[in-house]
Scaffold this active site. Structure first.
Site, mmCIF file in Angstrom:
data_model
loop_
_atom_site.group_PDB
_atom_site.id
_atom_site.type_symbol
_atom_site.label_atom_id
_atom_site.label_comp_id
_atom_site.label_asym_id
_atom_site.label_seq_id
_atom_site.Cartn_x
_atom_site.Cartn_y
_atom_site.Cartn_z
ATOM 1 N N HIS A 222 -8.279 -1.800 2.371
ATOM 2 C CA HIS A 222 -7.779 -2.787 3.334
ATOM 3 C C HIS A 222 -8.237 -2.492 4.754
ATOM 4 C CE1 HIS A 222 -5.121 -5.406 1.072
ATOM 5 N NE2 HIS A 222 -4.629 -4.367 0.421
ATOM 6 N N GLU B 65 4.747 2.710 1.475
ATOM 7 C CA GLU B 65 4.844 1.258 1.251
ATOM 8 C C GLU B 65 4.869 0.972 -0.254
ATOM 9 O OE1 GLU B 65 1.335 -0.936 2.260
ATOM 10 O OE2 GLU B 65 2.345 -2.866 2.068
ATOM 11 N N HIS B 66 3.902 1.553 -0.973
ATOM 12 C CA HIS B 66 3.817 1.370 -2.429
ATOM 13 C C HIS B 66 3.866 2.728 -3.114
ATOM 14 C CE1 HIS B 66 1.161 -1.931 -0.775
ATOM 15 N NE2 HIS B 66 2.069 -2.633 -1.432
HETATM 16 N N1 LIG Z 1 2.084 -3.774 4.926
HETATM 17 C C1 LIG Z 1 1.840 -4.928 4.357
HETATM 18 O O1 LIG Z 1 2.727 -5.570 3.807
HETATM 19 C C2 LIG Z 1 0.440 -5.501 4.365
HETATM 20 C C3 LIG Z 1 0.113 -6.623 3.571
HETATM 21 C C4 LIG Z 1 -1.177 -7.156 3.636
HETATM 22 C C5 LIG Z 1 -2.101 -6.609 4.507
HETATM 23 N N2 LIG Z 1 -1.744 -5.538 5.269
HETATM 24 C C6 LIG Z 1 -2.632 -4.959 6.266
HETATM 25 O O2 LIG Z 1 -3.082 -6.020 7.110
HETATM 26 C C7 LIG Z 1 -4.210 -5.558 7.799
HETATM 27 C C8 LIG Z 1 -5.263 -6.604 7.935
HETATM 28 O O3 LIG Z 1 -6.066 -6.152 8.965
HETATM 29 P P1 LIG Z 1 -7.303 -6.943 9.487
HETATM 30 O O4 LIG Z 1 -7.857 -6.163 10.616
HETATM 31 O O5 LIG Z 1 -8.174 -7.280 8.340
HETATM 32 O O6 LIG Z 1 -6.712 -8.329 9.996
HETATM 33 P P2 LIG Z 1 -5.582 -8.669 11.077
HETATM 34 O O7 LIG Z 1 -5.469 -10.152 11.060
HETATM 35 O O8 LIG Z 1 -4.365 -7.879 10.887
HETATM 36 O O9 LIG Z 1 -6.207 -8.209 12.451
HETATM 37 C C9 LIG Z 1 -7.312 -8.872 13.025
HETATM 38 C C10 LIG Z 1 -7.053 -9.004 14.510
HETATM 39 O O10 LIG Z 1 -6.848 -7.719 15.086
HETATM 40 C C11 LIG Z 1 -7.181 -7.776 16.443
HETATM 41 N N3 LIG Z 1 -7.952 -6.576 16.812
HETATM 42 C C12 LIG Z 1 -8.902 -5.962 16.083
HETATM 43 N N4 LIG Z 1 -9.414 -4.912 16.785
HETATM 44 C C13 LIG Z 1 -8.767 -4.895 17.979
HETATM 45 C C14 LIG Z 1 -8.840 -4.063 19.135
HETATM 46 N N5 LIG Z 1 -9.694 -3.038 19.193
HETATM 47 N N6 LIG Z 1 -8.023 -4.343 20.167
HETATM 48 C C15 LIG Z 1 -7.143 -5.368 20.117
HETATM 49 N N7 LIG Z 1 -7.042 -6.189 19.032
HETATM 50 C C16 LIG Z 1 -7.837 -5.953 17.992
HETATM 51 C C17 LIG Z 1 -7.991 -9.007 16.664
HETATM 52 O O11 LIG Z 1 -7.254 -9.893 17.475
HETATM 53 C C18 LIG Z 1 -8.182 -9.619 15.291
HETATM 54 O O12 LIG Z 1 -8.031 -11.016 15.300
HETATM 55 C C19 LIG Z 1 -4.687 -4.303 7.055
HETATM 56 O O13 LIG Z 1 -4.323 -3.180 7.809
HETATM 57 C C20 LIG Z 1 -3.904 -4.352 5.766
HETATM 58 O O14 LIG Z 1 -3.720 -3.078 5.227
HETATM 59 C C21 LIG Z 1 -0.495 -4.995 5.216
HETATM 60 N N1 LIG Z 2 -1.698 -4.491 -0.455
HETATM 61 C C1 LIG Z 2 -1.359 -5.415 0.610
HETATM 62 C C2 LIG Z 2 -0.031 -4.948 1.173
HETATM 63 O O1 LIG Z 2 -0.127 -3.707 1.743
HETATM 64 C C3 LIG Z 2 -1.252 -6.846 0.166
HETATM 65 C C4 LIG Z 2 -2.515 -7.450 -0.339
HETATM 66 C C5 LIG Z 2 -2.943 -8.724 -0.214
HETATM 67 N N2 LIG Z 2 -4.112 -8.849 -0.847
HETATM 68 C C6 LIG Z 2 -4.400 -7.679 -1.392
HETATM 69 N N3 LIG Z 2 -3.430 -6.833 -1.072
HETATM 70 ZN ZN LIG Z 3 -3.582 -4.726 -1.390
#
Ligand SMILES: NC(=O)c1ccc[n+]([C@@H]2O[C@H](COP(=O)([O-])OP(=O)(O)OC[C@H]3O[C@@H](n4cnc5c(N)ncnc54)[C@H](O)[C@@H]3O)[C@@H](O)[C@H]2O)c1
Ligand SMILES: N[C@H](CO)Cc1c[nH]c[nH+]1
Ligand SMILES: [Zn+2]
Length: 429
Positions: A262, A327-328
């Site tokens: 991720h 988390e998991h």
């Molecule tokens: N805990 C949960 O339930 C769960 C579920 C699904 C996904 N996730 C997490 O969601 C996250 C998705 O992350 P992603 O980056 O792909 O998308 P995201 O949408 O969370 O973040 C993208 C945004 O981050 C900002 N960003 C990136 N670098 C930056 C910087 N240097 N300074 C300021 N802003 C900045 C930008 O505005 C960008 O649009 C992953 O960490 C994943 O593990 C968590």
């Molecule tokens: N594992 C993420 C929550 O931490 C959720 C997700 C969405 N798609 C794949 N994984």
């Molecule tokens: Zn996942």
């Protein structure tokens, strides 16, 4: 090399504490960056949103292209593969069934003093939903955010999701349509959270903001809490696998990498009582990273933030798990029920060798928006209750007030608050 800890070594306790308290953001001052972004949005609204979107998502945002139109949603749905839409519907049905069981009940009763008491649950008026979209698009997170909100009965759902280069993922829009969301904005990161909390351009403020995201999104939710409600700190993904030596190393390696892929800030941990099995999993992880399409991300998460912990027996696992509060948590052992009873802190627990965490990400039914960075010690995954609040109901007639009022007046006197006492006494016969 991934960090290897052995619970029998003399410095295990300190090495373990050092590992779990390490900052996973690669040294970035996330909190300061986010504070500046939020202040900018509060001061300059739409102009700041446009400037920050250009900076972080690389396209020219303006009021005309901020909100996704119905026509764009129709076109997007037609671009999706039929099998993807079918899987989305399958997932949505299962997520809805699970969340329907969470709806709380109102209560009303009359106690032995004749006082009517109870509570009533109401949905919030407006919810902001964050679906991540930086390093991958997350149609599944649209469903996981929106379905519990709908089940709760929220009137207004505003979805924000980043569109790198201005491009929206078609399946994200198809998921939003299925979840009944009509207000969708192509913005992400801390600036999107600030816009939902304080309003910006045509975006009206919401009451609660929920959803997962990277460290910037999670920190922004933390900083706007109070102005709005939030669900939990659902930041970069984590997995902890407790596995005995009877598992197939390649399966466990895949599970560990399923969350590592991720985000470079993600974390994967293996706890096992078999040192040779630990070696085999470590080798399998390296092989799978080498073949991964997301090699850079998985390698960073695995080498910088992850660990293999070898214990003497799996009886040591519950205390370690509870300290981490992952988390998991996967219990890849023959009799997971027994270990389950000894573990208290985790966002979601996956039982046995045939329940990979990935089924929970998509189709099991429980929400995949879950607390990270040890916050499962005090927080839960997203649920219908995050979109609802409870109001107490209290009713006295003259007789009931005569029974409970004097004690209230006495306590008001004791607190030195005469108007409180008077408002009761004027009603007593
Ligand atoms: N805990 C949960 O339930 C769960 C579920 C699904 C996904 N996730 C997490 O969601 C996250 C998705 O992350 P992603 O980056 O792909 O998308 P995201 O949408 O969370 O973040 C993208 C945004 O981050 C900002 N960003 C990136 N670098 C930056 C910087 N240097 N300074 C300021 N802003 C900045 C930008 O505005 C960008 O649009 C992953 O960490 C994943 O593990 C968590
Ligand atoms: N594992 C993420 C929550 O931490 C959720 C997700 C969405 N798609 C794949 N994984
Ligand atoms: Zn996942």
């Amino acid at each position: 090399m991934v960090l290897r800890l052995d619970s029998s070594s003399a410095d295990f306790a300190s090495a373990f504490e050092q590992f779990i308290s390490k900052d996973r953001d690669g040294g970035a001052d996330v909190s300061a960056v986010v504070r500046e972004v939020i202040n900018k949005i509060r001061a300059d609204g739409m102009d700041a949103l446009a400037e920050l979107t250009q900076k972080f998502d690389g396209f020219a945002l303006c009021e005309a292209n901020l909100k996704i139109t119905d026509a764009e949603i129709e076109i997007a749905e037609k671009q999706c593969r039929a099998e993807d839409l079918k899987a989305l519907d399958f997932a949505a049905d299962r997520i809805r069934s699970y969340h329907l069981k969470q709806l709380p009940k109102d209560e009303r009763y009359t106690d032995d003093m004749g006082v009517t008491l109870g509570w009533r649950w109401n949905a919030v008026d407006a919810a902001g939903l964050y679906a991540p979209g930086g390093r991958a698009a997350y149609p599944s997170s649209v469903l996981m955010n929106a379905i519990p909100a709908q089940v709760a009965g929220v009137g207004r759902l505003a979805l924000v999701t980043p569109a790198p280069g201005g491009e929206m993922n078609p399946l994200v829009l198809a998921a939003a349509k299925r979840a009944g969301i009509t207000e969708i904005y192509r913005i992400g990161g801390a600036q999107a959270i600030a816009a939902l909390a304080y309003g910006a351009g045509p975006i009206a403020p919401v009451d609660v903001i929920v959803g997962p995201g990277n460290a910037y999104v999670a920190e922004a939710k933390r900083q706007v809490f109070g102005k709005v409600g939030i669900d939990s700190i659902a930041g970069p993904s984590e997995i902890l696998v407790v596995a005995d030596g009877q598992n197939e190393p390649a399966w466990i390696a895949a599970d560990l990498l399923s969350q590592a892929e991720h985000d470079p800030s993600s974390q994967s941990i293996l706890i096992t009582d078999d040192a040779q099995f630990a070696d085999r999993v470590s080798n399998a992880v390296d092989e799978q990273i080498a073949e991964s399409e997301r090699k850079e991300i998985t390698a960073a998460a695995w080498h910088d933030n992850s660990a293999i912990i070898v214990v003497g027996t799996l009886d040591e696992a519950p205390a370690i798990v509870d300290r981490i509060a992952p988390e998991h948590l996967e219990l890849a052992i023959e009799a997971p029920e027994e270990l389950l009873t000894k573990i208290r802190h985790a966002g979601a627990i996956f039982m046995g060798r045939y329940t990979p965490e990935a089924v929970g990400d998509y189709v099991a039914g429980p929400d995949h928006v879950l607390p990270t960075v040890h916050s499962a010690r005090y927080a839960s995954g997203l649920s219908v209750l995050d979109f609802m609040k409870r109001t107490s109901i209290i009713g006295c007639d003259a007789d009931a007030l005569a029974r409970i009022g004097p004690a209230a007046a006495t306590l008001a006197d004791a607190e030195g608050l005469p108007s409180h006492a008077n408002s009761v006494r004027v009603r007593l016969k």
